[in-house]
Scaffold this motif. Structure first.
Motif, PDB file in Angstrom:
ATOM      1  N   ASN B 468       0.868  -1.176   0.000  1.00 16.69           N
ATOM      2  CA  ASN B 468       0.000   0.000   0.000  1.00 16.69           C
ATOM      3  C   ASN B 468       0.894   1.212   0.000  1.00 16.69           C
ATOM      4  N   PHE B 469       0.541   2.130  -0.856  1.00 21.90           N
ATOM      5  CA  PHE B 469       1.399   3.296  -0.890  1.00 21.90           C
ATOM      6  C   PHE B 469       1.312   4.029   0.435  1.00 21.90           C
ATOM      7  N   PRO B 470       2.399   4.645   0.828  1.00 21.34           N
ATOM      8  CA  PRO B 470       2.485   5.255   2.151  1.00 21.34           C
ATOM      9  C   PRO B 470       1.357   6.248   2.400  1.00 21.34           C
ATOM     10  N   THR B 471       0.869   6.213   3.596  1.00 30.27           N
ATOM     11  CA  THR B 471      -0.177   7.176   3.948  1.00 30.27           C
ATOM     12  C   THR B 471       0.457   8.550   4.084  1.00 30.27           C
ATOM     13  N   LYS B 472      -0.384   9.509   4.159  1.00 32.45           N
ATOM     14  CA  LYS B 472       0.131  10.874   4.174  1.00 32.45           C
ATOM     15  C   LYS B 472       0.994  11.121   5.410  1.00 32.45           C
ATOM     16  N   SER B 473       0.501  10.642   6.533  1.00 35.69           N
ATOM     17  CA  SER B 473       1.231  10.910   7.770  1.00 35.69           C
ATOM     18  C   SER B 473       2.626  10.286   7.718  1.00 35.69           C
ATOM     19  N   SER B 517       9.078  -8.724  -2.492  1.00 34.56           N
ATOM     20  CA  SER B 517       9.552  -8.287  -1.188  1.00 34.56           C
ATOM     21  C   SER B 517      11.051  -8.449  -1.047  1.00 34.56           C
ATOM     22  N   ARG B 518      11.561  -9.480  -1.622  1.00 32.55           N
ATOM     23  CA  ARG B 518      12.990  -9.722  -1.456  1.00 32.55           C
ATOM     24  C   ARG B 518      13.804  -8.591  -2.055  1.00 32.55           C
ATOM     25  N   GLN B 519      13.346  -8.143  -3.214  1.00 38.27           N
ATOM     26  CA  GLN B 519      14.070  -7.097  -3.912  1.00 38.27           C
ATOM     27  C   GLN B 519      14.072  -5.826  -3.079  1.00 38.27           C
ATOM     28  N   LEU B 520      12.982  -5.613  -2.362  1.00 38.69           N
ATOM     29  CA  LEU B 520      12.869  -4.369  -1.615  1.00 38.69           C
ATOM     30  C   LEU B 520      13.624  -4.445  -0.310  1.00 38.69           C
ATOM     31  N   ALA B 521      13.595  -5.598   0.305  1.00 39.14           N
ATOM     32  CA  ALA B 521      14.268  -5.743   1.583  1.00 39.14           C
ATOM     33  C   ALA B 521      15.766  -5.525   1.411  1.00 39.14           C
ATOM     34  N   ASP B 522      16.251  -5.894   0.294  1.00 36.80           N
ATOM     35  CA  ASP B 522      17.674  -5.712   0.056  1.00 36.80           C
ATOM     36  C   ASP B 522      17.858  -5.015  -1.288  1.00 36.80           C
ATOM     37  N   PRO B 523      17.934  -3.693  -1.262  1.00 39.59           N
ATOM     38  CA  PRO B 523      18.017  -2.960  -2.526  1.00 39.59           C
ATOM     39  C   PRO B 523      19.217  -3.391  -3.357  1.00 39.59           C
ATOM     40  N   ASP B 524      20.199  -3.886  -2.674  1.00 40.40           N
ATOM     41  CA  ASP B 524      21.401  -4.293  -3.381  1.00 40.40           C
ATOM     42  C   ASP B 524      21.118  -5.406  -4.385  1.00 40.40           C
ATOM     43  N   LEU B 525      20.087  -6.182  -4.069  1.00 47.59           N
ATOM     44  CA  LEU B 525      19.734  -7.295  -4.956  1.00 47.59           C
ATOM     45  C   LEU B 525      19.420  -6.819  -6.369  1.00 47.59           C
ATOM     46  N   LEU B 526      18.891  -5.610  -6.423  1.00 51.88           N
ATOM     47  CA  LEU B 526      18.550  -5.059  -7.732  1.00 51.88           C
ATOM     48  C   LEU B 526      19.723  -5.164  -8.685  1.00 51.88           C
ATOM     49  N   TRP B 527      20.870  -4.819  -8.148  1.00 53.61           N
ATOM     50  CA  TRP B 527      22.046  -4.758  -9.012  1.00 53.61           C
ATOM     51  C   TRP B 527      22.606  -6.134  -9.279  1.00 53.61           C
ATOM     52  N   ARG B 528      22.240  -7.042  -8.428  1.00 53.27           N
ATOM     53  CA  ARG B 528      22.796  -8.379  -8.620  1.00 53.27           C
ATOM     54  C   ARG B 528      21.912  -9.234  -9.496  1.00 53.27           C
ATOM     55  N   ARG B 529      20.746  -8.712  -9.795  1.00 52.41           N
ATOM     56  CA  ARG B 529      19.867  -9.509 -10.647  1.00 52.41           C
ATOM     57  C   ARG B 529      20.493  -9.710 -11.999  1.00 52.41           C
ATOM     58  N   HIS B 568      12.853   2.703 -14.188  1.00 48.64           N
ATOM     59  CA  HIS B 568      12.821   1.383 -14.794  1.00 48.64           C
ATOM     60  C   HIS B 568      13.247   0.322 -13.824  1.00 48.64           C
ATOM     61  N   LEU B 569      14.153   0.702 -12.997  1.00 49.48           N
ATOM     62  CA  LEU B 569      14.572  -0.238 -11.976  1.00 49.48           C
ATOM     63  C   LEU B 569      13.400  -0.637 -11.120  1.00 49.48           C
ATOM     64  N   GLN B 570      12.704   0.410 -10.691  1.00 49.55           N
ATOM     65  CA  GLN B 570      11.577   0.147  -9.824  1.00 49.55           C
ATOM     66  C   GLN B 570      10.539  -0.660 -10.562  1.00 49.55           C
ATOM     67  N   ARG B 571      10.355  -0.258 -11.754  1.00 47.45           N
ATOM     68  CA  ARG B 571       9.279  -0.868 -12.508  1.00 47.45           C
ATOM     69  C   ARG B 571       9.551  -2.342 -12.780  1.00 47.45           C
ATOM     70  N   SER B 572      10.801  -2.621 -12.990  1.00 50.34           N
ATOM     71  CA  SER B 572      11.089  -4.012 -13.289  1.00 50.34           C
ATOM     72  C   SER B 572      10.815  -4.905 -12.097  1.00 50.34           C
ATOM     73  N   SER B 573      10.782  -4.326 -10.912  1.00 46.46           N
ATOM     74  CA  SER B 573      10.510  -5.173  -9.757  1.00 46.46           C
ATOM     75  C   SER B 573       9.022  -5.255  -9.471  1.00 46.46           C
ATOM     76  N   LYS B 621      14.606   5.399  -2.645  1.00 46.63           N
ATOM     77  CA  LYS B 621      15.194   4.888  -1.415  1.00 46.63           C
ATOM     78  C   LYS B 621      14.153   4.865  -0.301  1.00 46.63           C
ATOM     79  N   ASP B 622      13.377   5.935  -0.226  1.00 43.14           N
ATOM     80  CA  ASP B 622      12.361   6.016   0.822  1.00 43.14           C
ATOM     81  C   ASP B 622      11.347   4.899   0.676  1.00 43.14           C
ATOM     82  N   VAL B 623      10.883   4.717  -0.536  1.00 47.48           N
ATOM     83  CA  VAL B 623       9.903   3.658  -0.753  1.00 47.48           C
ATOM     84  C   VAL B 623      10.489   2.333  -0.304  1.00 47.48           C
ATOM     85  N   THR B 624      11.716   2.134  -0.642  1.00 48.08           N
ATOM     86  CA  THR B 624      12.379   0.899  -0.249  1.00 48.08           C
ATOM     87  C   THR B 624      12.446   0.780   1.263  1.00 48.08           C
ATOM     88  N   ASN B 625      12.818   1.869   1.899  1.00 48.78           N
ATOM     89  CA  ASN B 625      12.909   1.859   3.355  1.00 48.78           C
ATOM     90  C   ASN B 625      11.579   1.522   3.991  1.00 48.78           C
TER      91      ASN B 625
END
Lengths: 186, 634
Positions: B468-473, B517-529, B568-573, B621-625
């Protein structure tokens, strides 16, 4: 419908025969490429090479022949080791119309199917009963597995091809019918 | 790809100039065979797409790919063992005990042969080459020595020395060998050793010395192989079942003292032959099907499929390609060539029966042959192939033989059909969609299935998490984070509300997006894909050589290329299977792009561009966090 399965000539399969069939599953036309491999033990090693790349298999035995039932595990083993790991295998007991000559009970076969994670059906090629269903069942199961993501049609060797039409609803399945006894003939 | 395109062009050109393409008839092909012996070129082109372990091992090109494959599985020792045994066999066969002196040259020949074989098997296996050459040179030197000794017939002392020396080596080896033996066998070997020592003690007999002196050439090789592969803690250990090991050990021991060198050599060779067969079976069982699915074999297949010498036979003998050819013939209904292929399949399967181990049942073969005959040859046949009378008569004669040559009764029609299909369908097939499909399937396999078609999600199989996209608060907090970090110039933080507003809007019309979820938990994975390793591609060259853009290039996006790639990075995940999701993604993307453009728009400063890039990076980065926290808490 039955005529399409019961061949008039009673010749046995030499190695492998080829056929195709379009079935309709949930509004999607699915073309099945069917490879009918010979069931005699002596050609087992010859027909093995055709297993690779199949999406589904029909393992056919003769309900009136204990012998054909007993060799099922060999064929099953071949199929599992040579085809893709996600292959859908349907166990088919043919000649269910010959009730008086039956040697393998429904219960026994369905137990075998359960133990080996197979879908089980009894058919009669003579009356056509359940023949279409067994192919349909196979196609349906493959489709369902694609939808749940268990099978990825993109994987090479999955045996599944999307057709190039704009509406991507036409799936071809390469499929084998493995008749461990005289196949679908009565 | 380039090579492939070039070939295709050539093919097309030759094809356009070839008016014979369609006019070829079965009769014409038959005439090739009736008039004269067919020229070997058109008939027996070598089949390269074989899929059987022995063929793979015996073909230098496939062998080199197989070696590369085994290397990745760290199972090189199997194939090394196999190669060493091949070399050993080649050497021993070139060495006939009766013609010792002459055999020096023949020995040399076989050595050269083996070397040739190995040097051809690609640079990647140079290590193996080295080993084998090493092995060969050892055996050749020892052999030469023995020859010299024999001709001089004087060096008794040297002989004794060497025998003693070799005795030490052998005893050492025997000790190690016995580890795998039963007590019974051990005692047997010990006894033999004792006997041998006694014999050695009673030196002076030149005859005996000579005999002993000659054996090491074989034995040394054998022991070398044994030591290298079969001793328990060797680097290249190949695990053989105990029965093979003990048989080999016994053969080695026997050969040390045996009177009959021929026999001893044969038992040794037999033992090695058995071991080799076992290793081949092992490789077939454990590696063959995996190898055939591997990128190594795919590379090889592409090489073959795109080579100029590709012929229909290659397609016919490669099951995976055959499926497509079958489909092609079926779709090509007006040509009605399918029965020919069906006949070809049945008849070749019928032929194959002669290669089987068990006894041929002539009656069974005959009934098989009759089935084929009645289906395609007989005058009453349902789907006659319309062979001429001459051919039919030959087939009839073939079926009526009473010995096992019945398996050859369809040899001629098979050849005719191969050429016939080759002439009338092959060129068309090579240009067909289906062939391209097959080729691109294989090419995709080389990339480890990483080349995903633009609309196909990568992560179907991974566990997905609905985000779910982050709430406003929550987003406010994130924004304050950014401010705290003080990485952004003031001008941007003052406009933060805009970003918040943007996200708020996004919130309204974005449904659950499935994100890996895996991709997000470890952003580094993106580059290792895998796909990332190959570079972040925005398009690809399709089977027809056209460049296909994976993403629509948004107008004006050239000003912010970096942020685009981030997207595109984001989108690919994101699972983009659902076209609806895709649309929504596009719209959000556009909105975001517009928002970013507002920063860049007014002052045309490159610094501003940089800032925009940073903002984009931070959002990602924030979304990932956030999702990472989500993950932990849930």
């Amino acid at each position: 419908m039955s005529e399409s399965y019961v061949k008039e000539d009673s010749s046995h399969t030499i190695g492998v025969e080829f056929g195709s069939r379009i079935v309709n599953v949930g509004g999607k036309a699915i073309k099945l490429q069917i490879w009918d491999t010979a069931g005699q033990e002596r050609v087992r090693s010859v027909t093995r090479s055709y297993y690779r790349g199949a999406a589904g298999a029909l393992l056919v035995y003769d309900t009136t022949s204990r012998e054909s039932f007993n060799t099922l595990s060999n064929w099953l083993n071949d199929t599992r080791t040579l085809a893709s790991p996600h292959i859908i295998i349907i166990l088919v007991g043919n000649k269910k119309d010959l009730e008086e000559a039956r040697e393998v009970t429904f219960l026994e076969a369905s137990n075998f199917a359960q133990e080996n994670d197979l879908i089980f059906l009894e058919t009669s090629a003579k009356t056509g009963e359940n023949v279409e269903e067994s192919f349909l069942k196979c196609a349906k199961t493959i489709l369902a597995k694609i939808e749940t993501g268990e099978i990825d049609p993109e994987t090479i060797g999955s045996g599944i091809q999307f057709s190039d039409q704009a509406i991507r609803n036409n799936i071809q399945n390469r499929q084998k019918q493995n008749s461990s006894c005289a196949g679908c003939r009565p | 790809m380039f090579k492939f395109l070039k070939n295709e062009n050539k093919k097309k050109i030759t094809d356009d100039n070839d008016p014979n393409d369609k006019t070829c008839t079965l009769e014409e092909v038959e005439n090739i065979f009736c008039d004269s012996e067919p020229d070997s070129e058109s008939v027996s082109s070598q089949i390269r797409l074989h899929r059987n372990i022995n063929d793979i091992l015996n073909d230098r090109t496939t062998l080199s790919f197989f070696i590369q494959y085994l290397e990745t599985k760290s199972s090189l020792s199997f194939v090394k063992f196999w190669l060493d045994l091949e070399a050993f066999k080649a050497l021993q066969n070139g060495h006939t005990p009766l013609l010792r002196l002459e055999s020096r040259s023949s020995n040399y020949n076989s050595k050269a042969e083996v070397k040739h074989l190995l040097s051809n098997s690609n640079d990647d296996c140079c290590e193996i080459n080295h080993d084998i050459e090493d092995c060969i040179s050892v055996s050749t030197t020892s052999f030469t020595e023995s020859n010299i000794d024999e001709t001089e017939e004087t060096a008794t002392n040297i002989c004794t020395d060497e025998v003693d020396h070799s005795k030490v080596v052998y005893n050492d080896d025997l000790e190690r060998m016995t580890q795998s033996l039963t007590d019974d066998e051990k005692s047997k070997i010990c006894e033999k050793n004792r006997k041998k020592e006694e014999e050695v003690a009673g030196v002076g007999d030149t005859e005996l010395n000579k005999k002993k002196k000659l054996q090491p050439s074989i034995l040394e090789d054998a022991l070398r192989i044994y030591r290298k592969y079969l001793v328990t803690d060797s680097v290249y250990q190949v695990e053989l079942p105990a029965e093979y090991l003990s048989k080999l050990s016994l053969a080695l021991c026997d050969s040390e003292e045996s009177e009959d060198k021929d026999e001893e050599k044969n038992t040794l060779l037999d033992a090695f032959e058995d071991a080799q067969k076992y290793v081949v079976d092992m490789m077939e069982k454990d590696f063959l099907s995996d190898f055939l699915e591997s990128s190594f074999y795919s590379k090889y297949t592409v090489d073959v499929l795109t080579s100029e010498s590709l012929s229909l036979r290659e397609i016919l003998y490669s099951e995976s390609a055959l499926f497509f050819f079958m489909e092609f013939l079926e779709q090509d209904k007006e040509n009605c060539k399918l029965p020919y292929l069906e006949f070809w399949l049945s008849a070749t399967n019928f032929q194959k029966q002669k290669n089987q181990h068990h006894e041929l049942d002539i009656q069974q073969l005959k009934s098989d042959a009759l089935v084929i005959y009645e289906k395609w040859f007989s005058l009453q046949a349902k789907t006659p192939l319309n062979f001429s009378n001459g051919i039919r008569t030959k087939v009839e004669e073939g079926i009526c033989t009473i010995d096992s040559s019945i398996t050859q009764c369809f040899d001629l029609p098979i050849k005719i059909v191969e050429i016939y299909l080759d002439r009338c369908c092959f060129k068309k097939f090579v240009k067909s969609q289906l062939f391209f499909k097959h080729l691109s399937e294989v090419i995709n396999k080389i990339d480890g299935n990483a080349v995903n078609k633009s609309n196909n999600g990568i992560i179907r199989r991974n566990s997905s998490l609905s985000l779910n996209f982050p709430t406003k608060s929550r987003h406010r907090r994130v924004n304050s984070d950014i401010v705290e970090k003080k990485t952004i110039p003031r001008s941007i933080s003052t406009q933060n509300t805009l970003l918040a507003g943007l996200d708020h809007k996004k919130n309204k019309n974005t449904t659950d997006l499935h994100i890996d979820s895996r991709q997000l938990a470890d952003p580094d994975l993106l580059w290792r894909r895998k796909s990332s390793v190959n570079g972040l591609f925005f398009g690809r060259v399709d089977a027809f050589g056209r460049y296909e853009r994976d993403f629509d290039l948004p107008s004006g996006s050239t000003s912010i290329p970096s942020s685009k790639s981030l997207f595109h990075l984001q989108r690919s995940s994101i699972d983009v299977d659902d076209p609806q999701t895709l649309l929504e993604l596009d719209s959000t993307q556009n909105r975001f792009k517009n928002a970013v453009r507002k920063f860049v728009h007014l002052p045309e400063d490159s610094v501003q561009q940089e800032i925009a890039w940073q903002v984009a990076a931070m959002i990602v980065k924030d979304v990932t966090n956030i999702t990472m926290h989500n993950n932990k808490s849930s």
